[in-house]
Design a protein around this motif. Structure first.
Motif, PDB file in Angstrom:
ATOM      1  N   TYR A  25       1.517  -3.801  -4.905  1.00 25.63           N
ATOM      2  CA  TYR A  25       0.740  -2.658  -4.442  1.00 25.63           C
ATOM      3  C   TYR A  25      -0.644  -3.119  -4.003  1.00 25.63           C
ATOM      4  N   THR A  26      -1.114  -2.619  -2.873  1.00 20.91           N
ATOM      5  CA  THR A  26      -2.518  -2.767  -2.524  1.00 20.91           C
ATOM      6  C   THR A  26      -3.307  -1.683  -3.243  1.00 20.91           C
ATOM      7  N   ASP A  28      -5.175   0.552  -1.831  1.00 26.41           N
ATOM      8  CA  ASP A  28      -4.948   1.792  -1.080  1.00 26.41           C
ATOM      9  C   ASP A  28      -3.602   2.410  -1.439  1.00 26.41           C
ATOM     10  N   ALA A  29      -2.568   1.570  -1.546  1.00 24.91           N
ATOM     11  CA  ALA A  29      -1.223   2.082  -1.821  1.00 24.91           C
ATOM     12  C   ALA A  29      -1.156   2.731  -3.197  1.00 24.91           C
ATOM     13  N   ARG A  32      -2.884   6.152  -3.034  1.00 26.05           N
ATOM     14  CA  ARG A  32      -2.052   7.172  -2.377  1.00 26.05           C
ATOM     15  C   ARG A  32      -0.921   7.628  -3.292  1.00 26.05           C
ATOM     16  N   ALA A  33      -0.310   6.682  -4.013  1.00 25.71           N
ATOM     17  CA  ALA A  33       0.798   7.039  -4.904  1.00 25.71           C
ATOM     18  C   ALA A  33       0.318   7.928  -6.047  1.00 25.71           C
ATOM     19  N   ASP A  48      -9.216   6.779  -3.595  1.00 27.13           N
ATOM     20  CA  ASP A  48      -9.063   5.793  -2.533  1.00 27.13           C
ATOM     21  C   ASP A  48      -9.205   4.405  -3.143  1.00 27.13           C
ATOM     22  N   ARG A  49      -9.249   3.390  -2.292  1.00 25.78           N
ATOM     23  CA  ARG A  49      -9.264   2.022  -2.802  1.00 25.78           C
ATOM     24  C   ARG A  49     -10.503   1.735  -3.654  1.00 25.78           C
ATOM     25  N   ARG A  76       7.739   1.865  -9.431  1.00 24.80           N
ATOM     26  CA  ARG A  76       7.737   0.770  -8.455  1.00 24.80           C
ATOM     27  C   ARG A  76       8.396  -0.491  -9.024  1.00 24.80           C
TER      28      ARG A  76
END
Length: 443
Positions: A25-26, A28-29, A32-33, A48-49, A76
């Motif tokens: 996962y980044t 950002d990802a 969002r999740a 956010d990130r 995940r």
């Protein structure tokens, strides 16, 4: 609701960084999740990130956000991720292993709103002992029947039926805390004997009570507590040897897991329920097989999904129009599940047709199912480019908002507002946006 405050940093969170790498996962990802997971419980999160970077430096978001982080990371990676493993304080309320179901009901009834909202959700398959269908031979020996036991079971049955009618009409927020208090203060003292000496009929009715509480908490987007109520209902049904109630609870657990994106759990529980439908009426069997169709479609098993949907259709045709033994399901609930399965199978027209047929056959008192069907139909119509038709269904949802009090309906209204925002200025969309804007003021 936006949750933005964080706790005082405690040093770099190496554990969370390790999990991010394992999940690929980044920052950002993950943000969002987590936002998407919060939306499933009606929470408006905007991480956010930079927020994730703050967590990696040692800050911890306020509950229930750490639980969302562990759930999306667990989903995940395909395994259970605890708060401790993610480097967060363990503020959750997991289900104690092998807890007596009466203790579960008593514990949950004592929880305040904050504790209910931080109760963890299990996303992995259940232990094999819980998914083995009960039989009369394997259940605990029944206590000798008594007139007092029969009167107590009858009282619980009558109370649960009344509350179930209110749930169908007014949604999960109607009478939820009162029913939990009734369970703790009135019913559980009647069961304070050793397992194996409990009155079987009272166990059966208490299982139905716990099941209804689970559905109510799901409606209120309190998914962790809902899951624990359902697991307590499973154990009570197994102790009573009530295979029919056990199957309905298991199927409903599958529907909850599907909504939360926990596909392995959804498939496991749906398959288990379908193996135990012999004592169910046609309407209930239709619902169980429709949910199995959803679970199979989610995992790409189109052939298997269509096979059980055909069986469900035949059972729905057999179902009598009158009320059956609780828990029963109206045709609208069955049609809703069929529509979900067909949509997953890329049969857009069939899905919309199923939801509309469910609305045509709805009863005057099944307002909750009607509201949810309007929402799902509108979303589908918008996705296929039929804006005006979608707006008619969302307008119907907006008109029902004040009578159906449930977090799941509030979320549907929020989703309508977001979906129609790009169409502001179109006459049909403006009508709906004005109506649900008024609905927002009474939340």
């Amino acid at each position: 609701m936006t949750i933005s405050a964080t706790r005082v940093p405690r040093g770099p969170n190496v554990r969370l960084r390790t999990l991010l790498a394992e999940a690929d996962y980044t920052l950002d990802a993950l943000a969002r999740a987590v936002n998407a997971r919060g939306a499933q419980e009606g929470r408006h999160l905007s991480y956010d990130r930079s927020a994730v970077a703050h967590w990696l430096r040692g800050a911890a978001p306020k509950p229930p956000v750490p639980r969302y982080v562990t759930e999306v990371l667990g989903h995940r990676t395909g395994r259970c991720v605890t708060l401790t493993e993610a480097g967060f304080p363990d503020d959750g309320h997991p289900l104690p292993p092998d807890e007596d179901p009466t203790a579960t009901l008593h514990r949950l009834a004592a929880y305040g709103t904050g504790e209910l909202r931080t109760t963890a959700v299990r996303h992995l398959p259940l232990p094999s002992a819980l998914v083995r269908p009960p039989t009369a031979a394997e259940s605990a020996p029944a206590a000798p029947a008594t007139a007092l036991g029969a009167r107590r079971a009858g009282a619980v049955r009558s109370h649960v039926r009344h509350c179930a009618d209110g749930f169908d009409t007014f949604g999960g927020d109607y009478g939820r805390t009162a029913l939990a208090a009734y369970a703790a203060d009135t019913v559980l003292p009647w069961l304070r004997v050793e397992p194996g000496r409990r009155d079987r009929e009272l166990l059966r009715e208490t299982s139905r009570l716990a099941f209804l509480l689970g559905r109510m908490h799901t409606d209120s987007l309190l998914h962790g507590a809902a899951q624990q109520y359902h697991l307590a209902a499973l154990r009570l049904a197994a102790e009573a040897g009530d295979a029919g109630a056990w199957a309905m609870v298991m199927s409903t657990l599958s529907a909850q897991a599907e909504e939360l994106g926990h596909l392995a759990l959804a498939r496991q529980t749906a398959e288990a329920a379908a193996q135990c439908t012999g004592r169910l009426g046609s309407a209930q069997r239709a619902f169980v097989h429709a949910q199995l169709g959803v679970a199979r479609a989610l995992e790409g098993d189109g052939v298997g999904a269509r096979r059980v949907l055909r069986a469900a259709e035949a059972q729905a045709r057999e179902a009598a129009g009158g009320p059956g033994a609780f828990p029963t399901y109206h045709y609208t609930a069955y049609a809703y599940r069929v529509g979900v399965a067909l949509w997953l199978l890329q049969d857009r027209g069939g899905a919309i047709g199923a939801w509309r047929l469910g609305l045509e056959r709805c009863g005057a008192t099944h307002r909750r199912a009607v509201a949810l069907s309007h929402s799902r139909t509108a979303q589908a119509l918008l996705q296929v480019g039929r804006l005006s038709e979608a707006c008619r269904h969302w307008d119907a949802l907006g008109r029902m908002r004040e009578e159906v009090r449930a977090g799941i309906v509030l979320r549907a209204v929020d989703e309508a507002r977001g979906a129609l925002a790009p169409f502001a200025g179109y006459a049909d969309a403006e009508v709906v946006l004005r109506r649900i804007g008024r609905a927002e003021q009474v939340r």
